[in-house]
Design an enzyme around this catalytic site. Structure first.
Site, PDB file in Angstrom:
ATOM      1  N   LYS A 142      -5.268  10.719   2.256  1.00  0.00           N
ATOM      2  CA  LYS A 142      -5.965   9.760   3.111  1.00  0.00           C
ATOM      3  C   LYS A 142      -7.140  10.430   3.810  1.00  0.00           C
ATOM      4  O   LYS A 142      -7.038  11.567   4.266  1.00  0.00           O
ATOM      5  CB  LYS A 142      -4.983   9.194   4.143  1.00  0.00           C
ATOM      6  N   ARG A 150       0.860  -1.182   0.000  1.00  0.00           N
ATOM      7  CA  ARG A 150       0.000   0.000   0.000  1.00  0.00           C
ATOM      8  C   ARG A 150       0.904   1.242   0.000  1.00  0.00           C
ATOM      9  O   ARG A 150       2.100   1.164   0.216  1.00  0.00           O
ATOM     10  CB  ARG A 150      -0.945   0.017   1.202  1.00  0.00           C
ATOM     11  N   GLY A 151       0.245   2.390  -0.234  1.00  0.00           N
ATOM     12  CA  GLY A 151       0.987   3.638  -0.399  1.00  0.00           C
ATOM     13  C   GLY A 151       1.227   3.856  -1.878  1.00  0.00           C
ATOM     14  O   GLY A 151       1.699   2.941  -2.584  1.00  0.00           O
ATOM     15  N   ASP A 198      -1.843  11.299  -2.564  1.00  0.00           N
ATOM     16  CA  ASP A 198      -1.872  10.293  -3.622  1.00  0.00           C
ATOM     17  C   ASP A 198      -2.022  10.932  -4.995  1.00  0.00           C
ATOM     18  O   ASP A 198      -1.653  10.339  -6.012  1.00  0.00           O
ATOM     19  CB  ASP A 198      -3.020   9.316  -3.379  1.00  0.00           C
TER      20      ASP A 198
END
Length: 361
Positions: free
Chosen positions: A260, A58-59, A249
Site C-alpha cells: 500500500k 478489497r485486499g 500485494d
C-alpha cells in the site's frame, strides 16, 4: 470471521466473504464501514468484477477468493457446455482485468483454470468449480493461521516484554478469507500477551487504517491509537515503537515488496529510527517472474479520491498523482512471514528456496 458489536451491545459474527445456499456470493461492503454494515450480493462474474473494481471487496487475498467464486457463478449460470474453456473465457478475462497489482487475483484464477483443464464433460463442471473456489477460500484461511503463528514466534523470540507496533492500511479479516495477514499476526500476538499498543496510520487516500483497521482492532479489544500518515516519523522518535508490520500485494524475486502506498516511506523511517520491519504475505504473493519490484507498473486511482471531501469539491486545477502502491526495497525489510516459513533479510535465493517448498523456519 469478524466479531462486531450490534446495536444492543452483544457480539455478532460477520463474514466478509460468504457463499450462500441460493448460489449467490455475499460480500461485506467495505466502502460503508465502520458506520454501516451493508452486504452486496453477486450472482454473476461481472457483478464480482465490479465489486473488486469499486473496492466493495478489497485486499489481495479477498480479491482472489471473490474472483474464484466469480468463475463458479459464471459456470452455474451457463449450466452445460461442450467447450467450457471457450464458454468461460470472457469471464476469466473480465475478472483478471478488475485489479492489476494483487497477484492473489491471478493466482486464484490460475487455480480455477487448472481445475477446469482437468475436468471432462462427463463431470459436473459447475459443482467442481465451486468446490475449487471453496478450496481457495479455505486455503487462505489456513495460511492466515500459519502466518499468525510464525509471526508470534518472531515477536516472542526477540522480545520479552509487550511490543509497540505500527500498522499501515488494512490487512485483517476484511481483506482475507481468515484472520488476515499483517493484522492477523498482530491480533495473535496480542492474544499471546506480546502487544502493548498498536499505532494505526490513517492510510490515504481511502482511509483503510482509520475506517477498517481501527474498527477491527476495536472489535478485538486490542489497545490502539490512530494517527495521520505524516505523523509516523514523529511517533517513531517519541513513542518507543518496536516494529512496523505491513502486508504485501506482491513480492518480487529479489525480495522487493509491493505494498500500500506509504509503506516505502515507513520502511525508510523504520531503518533511521532502529525499528524492525516485517512484511506478512502468503507465499502465493511471491512472483519469481518479477525480477525487481520497480519492473511492475503500479496502479493509479482517480483524482476524485483526493479532491472530493464529502459533498465538497476542492479541485483547483492542479494535476493530481494518486498512486495506490509503492515498492519497498528488500534491503529495508528485516523479515518476511509466509505460511511456509520465515525469511530474514530476504534475497533471491531465500525466496526461491521457499517457493520450492523448502522449510525455512
Amino acid at each position: 470471521m469478524l466479531q462486531s458489536k450490534a446495536l444492543g451491545g452483544e457480539q455478532v459474527s460477520l463474514e466478509s466473504i460468504e457463499w450462500l445456499s441460493n448460489r449467490r456470493l455475499r460480500l461485506l461492503d467495505q466502502r460503508r464501514l465502520p458506520d454501516r454494515i451493508v452486504y452486496c450480493e453477486c450472482s454473476s462474474a461481472p457483478e464480482v468484477a465490479e465489486a473488486i473494481a469499486s473496492m466493495t471487496v478489497r485486499g489481495g487475498p479477498a480479491i482472489g477468493i471473490a474472483a474464484a467464486y466469480g468463475i463458479a457463478l459464471a459456470a452455474q449460470a451457463i449450466g452445460a457446455s461442450e467447450d467450457w474453456n471457450a464458454a468461460l473465457a470472457a469471464d476469466f478475462e473480465l475478472l483478471e482485468g478488475a485489479q492489476s497489482t494483487a497477484i492473489s487475483l491471478s493466482w486464484a484464477l490460475g487455480i480455477m483454470r487448472q481445475t477446469l483443464r482437468k475436468l471432462t464433460l462427463q463431470q459436473d463442471v459447475p459443482a467442481r468449480l465451486l468446490q475449487a473456489a471453496i478450496a481457495v477460500h479455505e486455503s487462505d484461511r489456513e495460511a492466515n493461521r500459519s502466518m499468525a503463528r510464525f509471526g508470534v514466534q518472531i515477536f516472542g523470540r526477540r522480545h520479552k516484554k509487550p511490543q509497540r507496533i505500527m500498522l499501515h492500511s488494512n490487512d485483517g479479516a476484511l481483506a482475507s478469507g481468515g484472520v488476515g495477514t499483517a493484522l492477523g499476526v498482530v491480533s495473535a500476538a496480542h492474544e499471546a500477551g506480546l502487544v502493548e499498543r498498536v499505532y494505526i496510520s490513517e492510510t490515504r487516500p481511502l482511509l483503510q487504517g482509520s475506517r477498517l483497521t481501527a474498527w477491527e482492532l476495536a472489535q478485538a479489544g486490542v489497545p490502539a491509537q490512530l494517527h495521520i500518515d505524516s505523523a509516523a516519523a514523529h511517533l517513531m522518535k517519541s513513542e518507543d515503537i518496536n516494529w512496523v508490520v505491513v502486508a504485501a500485494d506482491r513480492i518480487a524475486a529479489n525480495g522487493d515488496a509491493i505494498c500500500k502506498i506509504g509503506t516505502y516511506a515507513l520502511a525508510v523511517l523504520a531503518m533511521h529510527h532502529g525499528l524492525r520491519f516485517m512484511v506478512v504475505a502468503s507465499s502465493s504473493c511471491i512472483d519469481l517472474s518479477l525480477e525487481v519490484g520497480d519492473d511492475l507498473p503500479l496502479e493509479e486511482r482517480s483524482s476524485r479520491e483526493l479532491l472530493q471531501l464529502g459533498e465538497r469539491n476542492i479541485d483547483t486545477g492542479t494535476p493530481v498523482s494518486n498512486p495506490v502502491f509503492d515498492v519497498t526495497p528488500a534491503d529495508l525489510i528485516d523479515v518476511i512471514v509466509t505460511e511456509k516459513g520465515v525469511i530474514e533479510r530476504p534475497d533471491e535465493k531465500k525466496l526461491a528456496d521457499l517457493v520450492s517448498h523448502r522449510r525455512l523456519h
